[in-house]
Design a protein around this motif. Sequence first.
Motif, mmCIF file in Angstrom:
data_model
loop_
_atom_site.group_PDB
_atom_site.id
_atom_site.type_symbol
_atom_site.label_atom_id
_atom_site.label_comp_id
_atom_site.label_asym_id
_atom_site.label_seq_id
_atom_site.Cartn_x
_atom_site.Cartn_y
_atom_site.Cartn_z
ATOM 1 N N PRO A 2 0.836 -1.211 0.000
ATOM 2 C CA PRO A 2 0.000 0.000 0.000
ATOM 3 C C PRO A 2 0.867 1.256 0.000
ATOM 4 N N ASP A 6 -2.315 5.754 1.437
ATOM 5 C CA ASP A 6 -3.299 4.767 1.893
ATOM 6 C C ASP A 6 -3.102 4.460 3.363
ATOM 7 N N LEU A 7 -1.833 4.223 3.728
ATOM 8 C CA LEU A 7 -1.544 3.879 5.118
ATOM 9 C C LEU A 7 -1.951 5.003 6.057
ATOM 10 N N SER A 9 -4.266 7.212 5.661
ATOM 11 C CA SER A 9 -5.716 7.321 5.854
ATOM 12 C C SER A 9 -6.238 6.135 6.678
ATOM 13 N N ARG A 10 -5.639 4.946 6.510
ATOM 14 C CA ARG A 10 -6.045 3.823 7.369
ATOM 15 C C ARG A 10 -5.819 4.163 8.839
ATOM 16 N N SER A 13 -8.344 6.528 10.128
ATOM 17 C CA SER A 13 -9.685 5.967 10.320
ATOM 18 C C SER A 13 -9.726 5.081 11.563
ATOM 19 N N VAL A 14 -8.650 4.301 11.775
ATOM 20 C CA VAL A 14 -8.648 3.465 12.983
ATOM 21 C C VAL A 14 -8.590 4.337 14.232
ATOM 22 N N LEU A 270 0.120 -0.491 12.126
ATOM 23 C CA LEU A 270 0.055 0.314 10.909
ATOM 24 C C LEU A 270 1.132 1.392 10.904
ATOM 25 N N TYR A 274 3.918 1.946 8.221
ATOM 26 C CA TYR A 274 4.027 3.241 7.566
ATOM 27 C C TYR A 274 5.471 3.736 7.582
#
Lengths: 296, 139
Positions: A2, A6-7, A9-10, A13-14, A270, A274
């Motif tokens: 990814p 992407d990372l 935004s993940r 969100s978490v 994550l 990242y």
Amino acid sequence: MPSLKDLRSRINSVKSTRKITQAMKMVAAAKLRRAQAQAEAARPYAERMQRMLSSLGAAVASSPNAPRLLVGTGRDQVHLLVVVTADRGLAGPFNSNVSRFARARVRALEAEGKQVKLLTVGRKGAAFLRREFAGRFVGEITMLGKKTVGFADAEEIAARITAMLDEGGFDSCALIYNRFRSVISQVPTEQRLIPATVEEAGGRSLDAAGPQAMYEYEPAEEEILNQLLPRNLAIQVYRALLESAAGFYGSQMTAMDNATRNAGEMIDRLTLNYNRTRQANITKELIEIISGAEAV
Amino acid sequence: MAEGTFQLELVSPARLLLSRAVEMAVIPSAEGEMGVLPGHAPMIVALRGGVIRVRENGQETERLFVAGGFAEVTPTRCTVLADEATPVATLSRSAAEERLREAEAALAELPADSPPERREAAMARLLSARAMLESAEAA
């Protein structure tokens, strides 16, 4: 692999999920305390009611025209199960445990050739049981939109049960709910309402009070019993509702605590990912620059 | 427990309101006011809507309105299971009037052929509401 974006935004969100679960946990903890206090406050009444009933019940139960609420109809064919669940989810296994327990009971009773009727309190149990037992439903009650359980709610349910009994709708009635053992443990329990259970308490209180515990009744015992039994039914239902409410918040608190912890772990993972990716990108760029410079 | 007292307990479904040793309590039983002193014969009585008066140290210390219920009396103890209990001082007149109106309406709406138990229950509610209003006015 990814991309960095992407990372990022993940992770975000978490993080916001964790914020929500943390807030829910806090709210559940506060409500749990209130629900527990309410359940505790209702206990003295229920205990004394039981004591009074046991002395009365012992006196009347043997007479042939004892009230139906006390002795039932004398048959054992049609069973009414009142299943108490919560209206909301996100509380771990709280709702499914009690629903599954109820399903097992229905199956067991029907395997014995009995007829089962279902009355559910709470949306979640109704949704679960409707899938399999839609034809056996006689009613559904929800507490949605009510802040706390009031005694009036319990009285309403009890009135419905009594009305059904008077119409001859069932022979025996039991309550299935999550008993609150502790914050982390709720036990699905079946409690018989009709015919009322008074025996064991009766034996004990007679011993304690000695032989002089012969009460005078005013008005006559049967009349008092006729007033007392519906009350008793209501208080039993009330107690179950309160225990279920307290259990729900306890279960929700535990579930949200786990969710918060899991979210934290996920964020750590994550973030590590990242940083590694970022470092790899930098290294790659450096190699490109160096090998470009060497080629010149 | 001191000499000449008995344990009075007043509980409603919502909470335990009172649990202590008192000298005398007057409770509104369904068939008339009833004074309870220590050593009373064991009794179980139904209550109507009315005021429980508590005496301690020779004075009336507490007045609580109950909207019906039951009482269990033994020589050393008196347990009142009230449907609802409020100290008279905090009774609100408007709430009492509201309840009286509702009870009257419920009785009036009752179909003529309804069973006597239902009629009696509605009547009891009306009387209880009336008692509540009276005690609210007296306070």
